[in-house]
Design a protein around this motif. Structure first.
Motif, PDB file in Angstrom:
ATOM      1  N   UNK A   1     -34.078  30.620  12.688  1.00  0.00           N
ATOM      2  CA  UNK A   1     -34.359  32.052  12.753  1.00  0.00           C
ATOM      3  C   UNK A   1     -33.150  32.853  12.265  1.00  0.00           C
ATOM      4  N   UNK A   2     -33.336  34.138  11.936  1.00  0.00           N
ATOM      5  CA  UNK A   2     -32.226  34.959  11.407  1.00  0.00           C
ATOM      6  C   UNK A   2     -30.997  35.002  12.307  1.00  0.00           C
ATOM      7  N   UNK A   3     -31.195  34.870  13.630  1.00  0.00           N
ATOM      8  CA  UNK A   3     -30.046  34.898  14.542  1.00  0.00           C
ATOM      9  C   UNK A   3     -29.449  33.516  14.752  1.00  0.00           C
ATOM     10  N   UNK A   4     -29.851  32.575  13.871  1.00  0.00           N
ATOM     11  CA  UNK A   4     -29.368  31.183  13.902  1.00  0.00           C
ATOM     12  C   UNK A   4     -29.953  30.363  15.048  1.00  0.00           C
ATOM     13  N   UNK A   5     -30.922  30.928  15.754  1.00  0.00           N
ATOM     14  CA  UNK A   5     -31.641  30.128  16.747  1.00  0.00           C
ATOM     15  C   UNK A   5     -32.436  29.045  16.011  1.00  0.00           C
ATOM     16  N   UNK A   6     -32.387  27.832  16.526  1.00  0.00           N
ATOM     17  CA  UNK A   6     -33.079  26.711  15.888  1.00  0.00           C
ATOM     18  C   UNK A   6     -34.277  26.288  16.734  1.00  0.00           C
ATOM     19  N   UNK A   7     -35.420  26.206  16.099  1.00  0.00           N
ATOM     20  CA  UNK A   7     -36.644  25.733  16.752  1.00  0.00           C
ATOM     21  C   UNK A   7     -37.021  24.390  16.136  1.00  0.00           C
ATOM     22  N   UNK A   8     -37.127  23.367  16.966  1.00  0.00           N
ATOM     23  CA  UNK A   8     -37.527  22.036  16.494  1.00  0.00           C
ATOM     24  C   UNK A   8     -39.037  21.880  16.684  1.00  0.00           C
ATOM     25  N   UNK A   9     -39.756  21.748  15.591  1.00  0.00           N
ATOM     26  CA  UNK A   9     -41.216  21.615  15.617  1.00  0.00           C
ATOM     27  C   UNK A   9     -41.545  20.148  15.324  1.00  0.00           C
TER      28      UNK A   9
ATOM     29  N   UNK B   1     -51.434   9.421   2.582  1.00  0.00           N
ATOM     30  CA  UNK B   1     -50.158  10.072   2.857  1.00  0.00           C
ATOM     31  C   UNK B   1     -50.087  11.428   2.142  1.00  0.00           C
ATOM     32  N   UNK B   2     -49.538  12.411   2.824  1.00  0.00           N
ATOM     33  CA  UNK B   2     -49.368  13.754   2.263  1.00  0.00           C
ATOM     34  C   UNK B   2     -47.953  14.223   2.581  1.00  0.00           C
ATOM     35  N   UNK B   3     -47.129  14.388   1.548  1.00  0.00           N
ATOM     36  CA  UNK B   3     -45.747  14.779   1.740  1.00  0.00           C
ATOM     37  C   UNK B   3     -45.581  16.174   2.305  1.00  0.00           C
ATOM     38  N   UNK B   4     -46.648  16.983   2.279  1.00  0.00           N
ATOM     39  CA  UNK B   4     -46.601  18.350   2.806  1.00  0.00           C
ATOM     40  C   UNK B   4     -47.244  18.451   4.187  1.00  0.00           C
ATOM     41  N   UNK B   5     -47.557  17.329   4.802  1.00  0.00           N
ATOM     42  CA  UNK B   5     -48.264  17.363   6.079  1.00  0.00           C
ATOM     43  C   UNK B   5     -47.457  18.060   7.170  1.00  0.00           C
ATOM     44  N   UNK B   6     -46.128  17.917   7.151  1.00  0.00           N
ATOM     45  CA  UNK B   6     -45.328  18.581   8.178  1.00  0.00           C
ATOM     46  C   UNK B   6     -45.484  20.100   8.104  1.00  0.00           C
ATOM     47  N   UNK B   7     -45.459  20.652   6.888  1.00  0.00           N
ATOM     48  CA  UNK B   7     -45.635  22.096   6.727  1.00  0.00           C
ATOM     49  C   UNK B   7     -47.052  22.530   7.080  1.00  0.00           C
ATOM     50  N   UNK B   8     -48.028  21.685   6.726  1.00  0.00           N
ATOM     51  CA  UNK B   8     -49.414  22.006   7.057  1.00  0.00           C
ATOM     52  C   UNK B   8     -49.615  22.082   8.566  1.00  0.00           C
ATOM     53  N   UNK B   9     -48.979  21.176   9.312  1.00  0.00           N
ATOM     54  CA  UNK B   9     -49.152  21.177  10.759  1.00  0.00           C
ATOM     55  C   UNK B   9     -48.505  22.408  11.393  1.00  0.00           C
ATOM     56  N   UNK B  10     -47.361  22.852  10.852  1.00  0.00           N
ATOM     57  CA  UNK B  10     -46.750  24.091  11.337  1.00  0.00           C
ATOM     58  C   UNK B  10     -47.700  25.260  11.081  1.00  0.00           C
ATOM     59  N   UNK B  11     -48.260  25.289   9.872  1.00  0.00           N
ATOM     60  CA  UNK B  11     -49.201  26.361   9.508  1.00  0.00           C
ATOM     61  C   UNK B  11     -50.428  26.337  10.410  1.00  0.00           C
ATOM     62  N   UNK B  12     -51.015  25.145  10.594  1.00  0.00           N
ATOM     63  CA  UNK B  12     -52.204  25.037  11.439  1.00  0.00           C
ATOM     64  C   UNK B  12     -51.893  25.430  12.881  1.00  0.00           C
ATOM     65  N   UNK B  13     -50.737  24.975  13.383  1.00  0.00           N
ATOM     66  CA  UNK B  13     -50.361  25.312  14.750  1.00  0.00           C
ATOM     67  C   UNK B  13     -50.252  26.812  14.940  1.00  0.00           C
ATOM     68  N   UNK B  14     -49.649  27.494  13.949  1.00  0.00           N
ATOM     69  CA  UNK B  14     -49.538  28.949  14.021  1.00  0.00           C
ATOM     70  C   UNK B  14     -50.921  29.603  13.972  1.00  0.00           C
TER      71      UNK B  14
END
Length: 323
Positions: free
Chosen positions: A141-149, A85-98
Motif C-alpha cells: 500500500x502507499x504507506x508501505x503497509x504490506x498485505x500478504x494474499x 496451468x495459468x501463470x496469471x492465476x494468482x492475480x485472478x484469485x485476488x481479482x475474484x476475491x475482491x
C-alpha cells in the motif's frame, strides 16, 4: 473435439457436480478448508453473474457458496477449478476475491465500507511442473503497509479415486478422469503410436471408472451420500468418460463396459425407488425423482436408450422432458 469444446465440457460437468445436495457440498468444503460446518448448514449457491464490477472483464469466478451455520453466521466460499496451468492465476484469485467481497460489502458504524474476502482454493485437474502448493501475492500500500494474499492449491491430479474417497472428497472423484486427457495427448503426438502404452492408459481409465462406482456404492451404503448425490457423480463420470472415448479411446468394447457398469448401478437405484414407492404408497414421488435424474442425463447429452435403462421411464416420457 477441439480444446475449447473439451474445456467447456469439463467446466459444465464440474458445475453439474457442484449442484449436488448441500450435505455433499459441506463434506467437500470441510475437507478443503479449516472450517467446521455441520452437515445441516444451509448452502446458498451464488450466481457469478451478480459478482461483477464496472471496469473488469467478463471473466468470472467458477463456484461461489454462502454457508449459513446453525448459529446464523455466514461464510463465503470460492472454489476455482482449473484444468491447465495459468501463470496469471494468482492475480485472478485476488481479482475474484475482491469482486466477491465487493458484491456483499457493507458500511460499519464508522461509515467505513467493509469488504470481506471469501475463503478461496484453486483446484487443478491436470499436472504441470509450475503449479505451486499455494499462490502468493504481496500487496504494498502507499504507506508501505504490506498485505500478504495467499490462496491454497489443491492438486487433484496427484490423487487416485480411492485416495479421494478415503479423504471424503467423494463429490469430485469423477474429475480424476480429466488427467488422462493430457496423457493421451502426449502419447498421440508421437510419430509412432506406442499401442501398448495407449492400451495401458485405457485400462487405467476403466479401472478408475470402476473405482468411482465402487466408492459411490460404499458411501451410499454407509449413509455418507444420498441417492441424488450418487446419481450426480455417476452422470458426471459417464460424461467425462464419453469425452475421452470420442476423442481418444474410440473402442466400442470399452464404452460398452463402462455403460454396463453404470447402468447396473442406476437400474438398482431405479428398482429401489420403485419398491419404496409401492411399500410407502408414494410411487408418484419416486417417479418424479426418476424424472429429475432423466433431466440431468438429458442436460449431459446422454442417449435416450441409456436414460430409459437408467430411470425406467418410457421413451415418450423422456421426449416430453426435452420439450
Amino acid at each position: 473435439m477441439s480444446q475449447n469444446n473439451s474445456r467447456a465440457t469439463i467446466d459444465e460437468t464440474t458445475k453439474f457436480l457442484f449442484d449436488a445436495p448441500g450435505s455433499a457440498i459441506i463434506d467437500l468444503i470441510t475437507r478443503l478448508f479449516p472450517i467446521d460446518f455441520t452437515r445441516d448448514s444451509e448452502i446458498v449457491r451464488l450466481s457469478s453473474e451478480c459478482i461483477s464490477h464496472p471496469g473488469f472483464s467478463r471473466s468470472l469466478p467458477d463456484i461461489v457458496f454462502q454457508v449459513r451455520d446453525s448459529n446464523g453466521a455466514n461464510s463465503f466460499i470460492h472454489i476455482e477449478v482449473q484444468t491447465e496451468h495459468d501463470g496469471m492465476m494468482d492475480l485472478r484469485m485476488v481479482k475474484y476475491g475482491y469482486l466477491i467481497g465487493a458484491s456483499r460489502s457493507r458500511f460499519d458504524h464508522d461509515k467505513c465500507r467493509v469488504i470481506e474476502i471469501p475463503h478461496q482454493v484453486v483446484m487443478y485437474l491436470e499436472e504441470h511442473k509450475r503449479i505451486r502448493d499455494e499462490l502468493k501475492v504481496r500487496i504494498i500500500l502507499p504507506d508501505d503497509t504490506i498485505v500478504h494474499y495467499t490462496v491454497p492449491v489443491f492438486k487433484l491430479y496427484s490423487y487416485t479415486a480411492r485416495e479421494l474417497g478415503e479423504m471424503n472428497l467423494y463429490l469430485v472423484i469423477p474429475l480424476v478422469l480429466v488427467k488422462y486427457r493430457k496423457r493421451f495427448e502426449t502419447l498421440c503426438r508421437q510419430k509412432n503410436l506406442n499401442r501398448e502404452e495407449f492400451d495401458a492408459i485405457v485400462r487405467d481409465v476403466l479401472q478408475d471408472v470402476e473405482e468411482i462406482i465402487s466408492i459411490s456404492g460404499k458411501c451410499e451404503d454407509k449413509g455418507v451420500m444420498d441417492e441424488q448425490t450418487k446419481d450426480v457423480i455417476l452422470s458426471a463420470t459417464m460424461e467425462l468418460y464419453n469425452q475421452l472415448h470420442q476423442k481418444y479411446i474410440q473402442d466400442n468394447a470399452s464404452r460398452e463396459k463402462v455403460e454396463n457398469m453404470i447402468e447396473s448401478v442406476t437400474q438398482k437405484i431405479s428398482k429401489k425407488w420403485h419398491q419404496i414407492g409401492i411399500e410407502e404408497g408414494a410411487e408418484q414421488g419416486k417417479i418424479e425423482e426418476a424424472r429429475n435424474i432423466a433431466r440431468n442425463l438429458i442436460m449431459l447429452g446422454m442417449e435416450d436408450e441409456f436414460i430409459k435403462k437408467a430411470t425406467g421411464l418410457s421413451g415418450d416420457e423422456i421426449r416430453r422432458l426435452k420439450i
